[in-house]
Design an enzyme around this catalytic site. Structure first.
Site, PDB file in Angstrom:
ATOM      1  N   ASP A 122      71.517  22.291  15.411  1.00  0.00           N
ATOM      2  CA  ASP A 122      70.121  21.880  15.192  1.00  0.00           C
ATOM      3  C   ASP A 122      69.207  23.071  15.470  1.00  0.00           C
ATOM      4  O   ASP A 122      68.113  22.936  16.019  1.00  0.00           O
ATOM      5  CB  ASP A 122      69.766  20.703  16.114  1.00  0.00           C
ATOM      6  CG  ASP A 122      68.418  20.055  15.761  1.00  0.00           C
ATOM      7  OD1 ASP A 122      67.958  20.202  14.608  1.00  0.00           O
ATOM      8  OD2 ASP A 122      67.820  19.426  16.649  1.00  0.00           O
TER       9      ASP A 122
ATOM     10  N   GLY B 180      58.885  15.227  22.209  1.00  0.00           N
ATOM     11  CA  GLY B 180      59.477  15.555  20.913  1.00  0.00           C
ATOM     12  C   GLY B 180      59.752  14.290  20.134  1.00  0.00           C
ATOM     13  O   GLY B 180      59.303  13.203  20.507  1.00  0.00           O
ATOM     14  N   LYS B 181      60.452  14.451  19.043  1.00  0.00           N
ATOM     15  CA  LYS B 181      60.753  13.309  18.212  1.00  0.00           C
ATOM     16  C   LYS B 181      61.785  12.423  18.899  1.00  0.00           C
ATOM     17  O   LYS B 181      61.717  11.211  18.835  1.00  0.00           O
ATOM     18  CB  LYS B 181      61.296  13.794  16.869  1.00  0.00           C
ATOM     19  CG  LYS B 181      60.845  12.934  15.704  1.00  0.00           C
ATOM     20  CD  LYS B 181      61.177  13.599  14.376  1.00  0.00           C
ATOM     21  CE  LYS B 181      62.666  13.728  14.224  1.00  0.00           C
ATOM     22  NZ  LYS B 181      63.202  14.597  13.255  1.00  0.00           N
ATOM     23  N   GLU B 182      62.724  13.070  19.563  1.00  0.00           N
ATOM     24  CA  GLU B 182      63.821  12.285  20.115  1.00  0.00           C
ATOM     25  C   GLU B 182      64.010  12.457  21.611  1.00  0.00           C
ATOM     26  O   GLU B 182      65.044  12.089  22.151  1.00  0.00           O
ATOM     27  CB  GLU B 182      65.104  12.638  19.369  1.00  0.00           C
ATOM     28  CG  GLU B 182      64.966  12.287  17.898  1.00  0.00           C
ATOM     29  CD  GLU B 182      66.289  12.274  17.181  1.00  0.00           C
ATOM     30  OE1 GLU B 182      67.039  13.232  17.356  1.00  0.00           O
ATOM     31  OE2 GLU B 182      66.549  11.316  16.450  1.00  0.00           O
TER      32      GLU B 182
ATOM     33  N   GLY C 283      56.715  18.147  27.325  1.00  0.00           N
ATOM     34  CA  GLY C 283      56.847  18.107  25.871  1.00  0.00           C
ATOM     35  C   GLY C 283      57.273  16.733  25.427  1.00  0.00           C
ATOM     36  O   GLY C 283      58.106  16.099  26.065  1.00  0.00           O
TER      37      GLY C 283
ATOM     38  N   GLY D 116      57.418  29.704  28.537  1.00  0.00           N
ATOM     39  CA  GLY D 116      57.273  30.228  27.187  1.00  0.00           C
ATOM     40  C   GLY D 116      57.031  29.103  26.215  1.00  0.00           C
ATOM     41  O   GLY D 116      56.766  27.963  26.613  1.00  0.00           O
TER      42      GLY D 116
HETATM   43  N1  LIG Z   1      64.010  23.142  30.401  1.00  0.00           N
HETATM   44  C1  LIG Z   1      62.767  22.995  29.925  1.00  0.00           C
HETATM   45  N2  LIG Z   1      61.694  23.491  30.599  1.00  0.00           N
HETATM   46  C2  LIG Z   1      60.439  23.348  30.126  1.00  0.00           C
HETATM   47  N3  LIG Z   1      60.138  22.744  28.953  1.00  0.00           N
HETATM   48  C3  LIG Z   1      61.149  22.240  28.211  1.00  0.00           C
HETATM   49  C4  LIG Z   1      62.519  22.338  28.657  1.00  0.00           C
HETATM   50  N4  LIG Z   1      63.296  21.752  27.718  1.00  0.00           N
HETATM   51  C5  LIG Z   1      62.466  21.305  26.756  1.00  0.00           C
HETATM   52  N5  LIG Z   1      61.166  21.598  27.028  1.00  0.00           N
HETATM   53  C6  LIG Z   1      59.985  21.264  26.193  1.00  0.00           C
HETATM   54  O1  LIG Z   1      60.155  19.998  25.593  1.00  0.00           O
HETATM   55  C7  LIG Z   1      60.207  20.110  24.166  1.00  0.00           C
HETATM   56  C8  LIG Z   1      61.223  19.153  23.570  1.00  0.00           C
HETATM   57  O2  LIG Z   1      62.513  19.463  24.062  1.00  0.00           O
HETATM   58  P1  LIG Z   1      63.798  19.449  23.134  1.00  0.00           P
HETATM   59  O3  LIG Z   1      64.984  19.707  24.021  1.00  0.00           O
HETATM   60  O4  LIG Z   1      63.635  20.379  21.989  1.00  0.00           O
HETATM   61  O5  LIG Z   1      63.859  17.936  22.656  1.00  0.00           O
HETATM   62  P2  LIG Z   1      63.530  17.222  21.225  1.00  0.00           P
HETATM   63  O6  LIG Z   1      63.138  18.263  20.238  1.00  0.00           O
HETATM   64  O7  LIG Z   1      64.803  16.531  20.871  1.00  0.00           O
HETATM   65  O8  LIG Z   1      62.456  16.257  21.523  1.00  0.00           O
HETATM   66  C9  LIG Z   1      60.526  21.573  23.917  1.00  0.00           C
HETATM   67  O9  LIG Z   1      60.034  22.007  22.674  1.00  0.00           O
HETATM   68  C10 LIG Z   1      59.840  22.266  25.068  1.00  0.00           C
HETATM   69  O10 LIG Z   1      58.470  22.453  24.801  1.00  0.00           O
END
Ligand SMILES: Nc1ncnc2c1ncn2[C@@H]1O[C@H](COP(=O)(O)OP(=O)(O)O)[C@@H](O)[C@H]1O
Ligand SMILES: [Mg+2]
Length: 299
Positions: free
Chosen positions: A228, A105-107, A103, A192
């Site tokens: 958040d 994400g923004k940050e 993934g 998921g």
């Molecule tokens: N433990 C994990 N296992 C698998 N995928 C993950 C896990 N943690 C995050 N992700 C994926 O990465 C994306 C971004 O992670 P997140 O912690 O929400 O960081 P942010 O939103 O700050 O970029 C999540 O929406 C998910 O799809």
């Protein structure tokens, strides 16, 4: 290509001396925005030609950024910082190899990796300031605050890891926290997708109930507020159960804005369930439940 992909690809080209120089720059960045060549040479304790050779290599690999103003100085790029963290995780035997992007994400960027027993785990690289970093670079060459973004990302990873550990220990449904180094955390792999992506989540009342039960555990047992919370940080697993991810903003329940932050979290979730599944629950009922004032939810 993201900087962690760059880092993973070029990682095997790095030798001990490269890591040493990266390390020296990292340490000296506490004091200098751009670390002068002389300083690097002084700490490296190797001949100047070898220092400049290494710096040239690191610069070509895009692990550092060089400035040639009043003096020649170096600072780490995210990819350089990534390499240092990856090296530490490998040495500590937290991971043995890197995989694919899970993934972006923004940050943060999240990757999968293997641990020594061959289990897949997730590696999250915090990337604060990435957006402003790119924009400012385009506008005026390079930004001054760059090194403070690396530092802020390090802080975010520390905060997230602490919060994850606390939540996990108190039985909140979160990924298992495994390790943290610099701006990176290692955690259990989850399956998921974000709740925002689903049209059909089965019994919506049950999902909301389970979610708020987790928010309640977070509040009363772990004494934390996620701060958040939204459908983007809630994962619906294949077995229908939910997980709460993305904890760097979490605060203690005695934080001065605790009430406001908890209300905002609840509002985000309640609005989502209302908008998408036409499930209605008032903020007051949800609030009374998660803070332990009410034993049950009127669902
Ligand atoms: N433990 C994990 N296992 C698998 N995928 C993950 C896990 N943690 C995050 N992700 C994926 O990465 C994306 C971004 O992670 P997140 O912690 O929400 O960081 P942010 O939103 O700050 O970029 C999540 O929406 C998910 O799809
Ligand atoms: Mg997120």
């Amino acid at each position: 290509m993201t900087s962690a992909e760059t880092a993973v690809q070029i990682f095997h080209k790095l030798e001990n001396e490269d890591f040493r120089i990266l390390n020296i720059i990292e340490t000296a960045m506490a004091k200098w925005e751009f670390v002068p060549l002389e300083q690097i040479h002084k700490y490296a304790k190797i001949p100047l030609e070898r220092v400049t050779y290494t710096l040239e290599k690191l610069d070509k690999l895009n692990l550092t950024y060089r400035t040639r103003g009043a003096y020649t100085g170096y600072t780490l790029n995210y990819a350089g910082y990534d390499c240092l963290a990856i090296n530490t995780l490998l040495k500590a035997k937290i991971i043995t190899s890197f995989g694919q992007t899970l993934g972006v994400g923004k940050e943060a960027d999240v990757y999968d990796a293997l641990n020594p027993s061959g289990t897949r785990i997730a590696i999250k690289f915090h990337r604060l300031g990435r957006i402003s970093f790119r924009q400012t670079r385009r506008k005026r060459g390079y930004i001054k605050e760059h090194s403070s973004w690396l530092f802020q990302s390090h802080l975010a990873a520390e905060k997230e890891f602490q919060a994850l550990k606390r939540a996990y220990e108190h039985g909140v449904s979160v990924p298992q926290p495994l390790s943290q180094n610099r701006h990176v955390i290692a955690m259990g792999m989850i399956e998921g997708g974000e709740l925002s992506r689903y049209k059909d989540i089965g019994d919506t009342g049950e999902v909301l109930q389970e979610l708020l039960c987790n928010v309640k555990k977070t509040y009363l047992k772990a004494q934390l507020i996620h701060a958040d919370l939204s459908e983007y940080n809630l994962i619906l697993q294949p077995d229908g159960h939910i997980l709460i991810i993305d904890w760097p903003q979490a605060v203690k329940t005695d934080h001065q804005n605790a009430k406001e932050l908890l209300e905002r979290d609840l509002k985000n979730v309640l609005n989502f369930f209302n908008r998408k599944f036409n499930l209605k629950l008032t903020l007051e009922d949800a609030y009374r439940y998660v803070t332990g004032e009410a034993k049950k939810l009127p669902l």
